[in-house]
Design an enzyme around this catalytic site. Structure first.
Site, mmCIF file in Angstrom:
data_model
loop_
_atom_site.group_PDB
_atom_site.id
_atom_site.type_symbol
_atom_site.label_atom_id
_atom_site.label_comp_id
_atom_site.label_asym_id
_atom_site.label_seq_id
_atom_site.Cartn_x
_atom_site.Cartn_y
_atom_site.Cartn_z
ATOM 1 N N ASP A 6 117.320 78.798 45.719
ATOM 2 C CA ASP A 6 116.869 80.108 45.259
ATOM 3 C C ASP A 6 117.869 80.605 44.219
ATOM 4 O O ASP A 6 119.027 80.914 44.555
ATOM 5 C CB ASP A 6 116.804 81.047 46.484
ATOM 6 C CG ASP A 6 116.273 82.430 46.139
ATOM 7 O OD1 ASP A 6 116.330 82.825 44.959
ATOM 8 O OD2 ASP A 6 115.817 83.110 47.076
ATOM 9 N N HIS A 7 117.427 80.667 42.981
ATOM 10 C CA HIS A 7 118.365 80.972 41.899
ATOM 11 C C HIS A 7 118.831 82.428 41.923
ATOM 12 O O HIS A 7 119.766 82.807 41.214
ATOM 13 C CB HIS A 7 117.726 80.640 40.548
ATOM 14 C CG HIS A 7 118.711 80.229 39.495
ATOM 15 N ND1 HIS A 7 120.062 80.500 39.578
ATOM 16 C CD2 HIS A 7 118.549 79.573 38.319
ATOM 17 C CE1 HIS A 7 120.679 80.038 38.512
ATOM 18 N NE2 HIS A 7 119.776 79.465 37.725
#
Ligand code: CAO
Length: 447
Positions: A419-420
């Site tokens: 999850d950036h």
């Protein structure tokens, strides 16, 4: 002065005979001009036949299920005083029913402008909660649709009890009654990443026009996991970091150590070592063993290590969780993996067996492939995809005995989706490099 008019089925286009599927009036009813009297259905369309004049219904000449054609008598109408003699009404095709095979129903078009194709932009749909979306338009006559609209009932959730699953007025009433008697559920708090999308409508294609087709309903698991995967896919900014680990020594060690477990009836699989190695990496990089809180402003770092493992079952994908995996040895992990995979495939997992995961592993190593982009299992922030290991020539640098040549090494490809919002690319690259180093020398997991 009033006069009795015979109301007959008007010109209904190409249809020779159609079924009467709904009778919308009864003797004694006052009807306005153009009010719908009956609904008829061919194999291609549903039509309502309107009253040619205002008046009172004196006598019905059709019943449900009758077959009628142009000129068939529908009813006797006592026209109101002052009404002009009834002209045959114009019938418009108002909706197409779902075909028995795969034909999706077209959008209802306004009766007076059949040629106009409206560009229909649906209202933005909130992402949560994820509802099961029917693939095809529910089968109901125009008047039932109107009735449902008036009551605010979502026809896609109504079970039809009529012929070919058609939804009747009574079905809509029963559905609304059911909702009214249910305890009110509190509205869920908006989750992290709740977006609205204003997307073009899904293409409606009559696949049967292009060749033979068969309708296969999705399994319950596929519907549920599909909705969750879709939510995760569109609400988490995914990036996948690829890497590879030299597992030559680890594989040799696994083979050496496997005999003991085989005696006890389970295999010491690579996955057990991967879980161990991941925990070592998760300890080193705690933000991978975390979740965003509801508001998305804080990271909840978890001090426990519950590892989800994707298991492929005939009904679809499930992700049972191995609890406190950090406190278990590889034999115990391998035994538990064999047990949960069996439970999953025998459909015996309980909902609690799939909750509380902190990080997931999806291994396609037993099947094949070189890399893939797994979807994060929210609210986790990362998932490791594992592909099939393969023997490859690897250049050996440095000054050792084997330096300056290619050596055959067993290489394992890793695909880490993260999850950036939580994890930066550099952190992900560090995580996979570290994980690869642990797998290359499993003694590191002891450090
Ligand atoms: N490279 C090469 N061979 C591998 C391997 C790898 N990375 N991983 C497993 N294998 C081998 C095993 O050693 C075993 O070989 P033998 O039959 O010769 O002993 C064989 O492949 C089958 O392994 P397995 O699949 O039974 O066992 P596993 O522990 O590797 O995996 C499980 C267990 C439950 C994860 C797996 O059966 C499964 O369901 N995988 C699919 C998961 C999935 O669908 N993921 C996609 C989700 S989308 O994100």
């Amino acid at each position: 002065m009033s006069s009795i008019t015979e109301v007959k089925v008007p010109d209904i286009g190409d249809f020779k005979e159609v079924d009467v599927i709904e009778i919308l009036v009864k003797p004694g009813d006052s009807v306005a001009k153009e009010a719908s009297l009956i609904t008829v259905e061919s194999d291609k369309a549903t039509m309502e036949i309107p009253s040619p004049a205002a008046g009172v219904v004196k006598e019905l000449r059709v019943k449900l299920g009758d077959k009628v054609a142009e000129g068939s008598m529908i009813l006797l109408l006592e026209a109101s005083a002052g009404e002009a003699p009834a002209q045959a009404p114009k019938v418009a095709e108002v909706s197409a029913p779902p075909a028995p095979a795969l034909e999706p129903a077209a959008e209802s078009a306004p009766p007076t402008e059949p040629a106009a194709v409206p560009i229909h932009r649906p209202a933005p749909v909130p992402l949560e909660p994820v509802a099961e979306v029917p693939a095809f338009k529910p089968h109901a006559s125009p008047s039932v649709r109107k009735f449902a609209r008036e009551l605010g009932a979502d026809l896609s959730r109504v079970q039809g009890s009529g012929p070919k699953g058609r939804i009747t007025r009574e079905d809509v009433q029963a559905f609304v009654k059911g909702i009214m008697t249910q305890a009110p559920t509190p509205a869920p708090a908006p989750p992290v990443g709740c977006f609205v999308f204003d997307l073009p409508e899904w293409p409606q294609v009559d696949f049967a026009k292009f060749g033979p087709v068969e309708l296969k309903p999705l399994s319950r698991i596929k519907k549920l996991s599909g909705a969750n995967l879709h939510r995760n896919w569109i609400s988490i900014p995914h990036v996948t970091q690829f890497d590879e680990a030299d597992i030559t020594e680890l594989e040799a060690f696994r083979k050496e150590s496997g005999a003991a477990s085989e005696k006890q009836g389970f295999k010491l699989t690579m996955l057990a070592f991967l879980i161990k190695a991941c925990i070592t990496a998760l300890r080193q990089y705690p933000e991978f063993n975390a979740s965003l809180d509801r508001g998305g402003a804080n990271l909840v770092l978890k001090k426990y290590f519950h590892i989800g493992v994707a298991v492929d079952t005939p009904d679809g994908l499930v992700v049972p969780v191995i609890r406190d995996a950090d406190r278990k040895g590889v034999y115990e992990l391998a035994r538990e993996l064999a047990e949960v995979s069996k439970l999953a495939r025998d459909r015996k997992l309980k909902p609690g067996d799939m909750q509380g995961g902190t990080f997931s592993i999806s291994s396609l190593g037993g099947i094949g492939g070189t890399a893939f982009t797994p979807i994060i299992n929210a609210p986790e922030v990362a998932i490791l995809g594992v592909s099939r290991s393969a023997m490859r020539p690897v250049w050996v640098g440095g000054k050792g005995e084997a330096a300056g040549q290619f050596m055959p090494r067993l290489m394992l490809r890793l695909s880490l989706s993260y999850d950036h919002r939580v994890i930066d690319g550099a952190a992900a690259a560090r995580f996979t490099s570290y994980l690869a180093s642990v797998l290359s020398d499993i003694r590191r997991s002891l450090l």
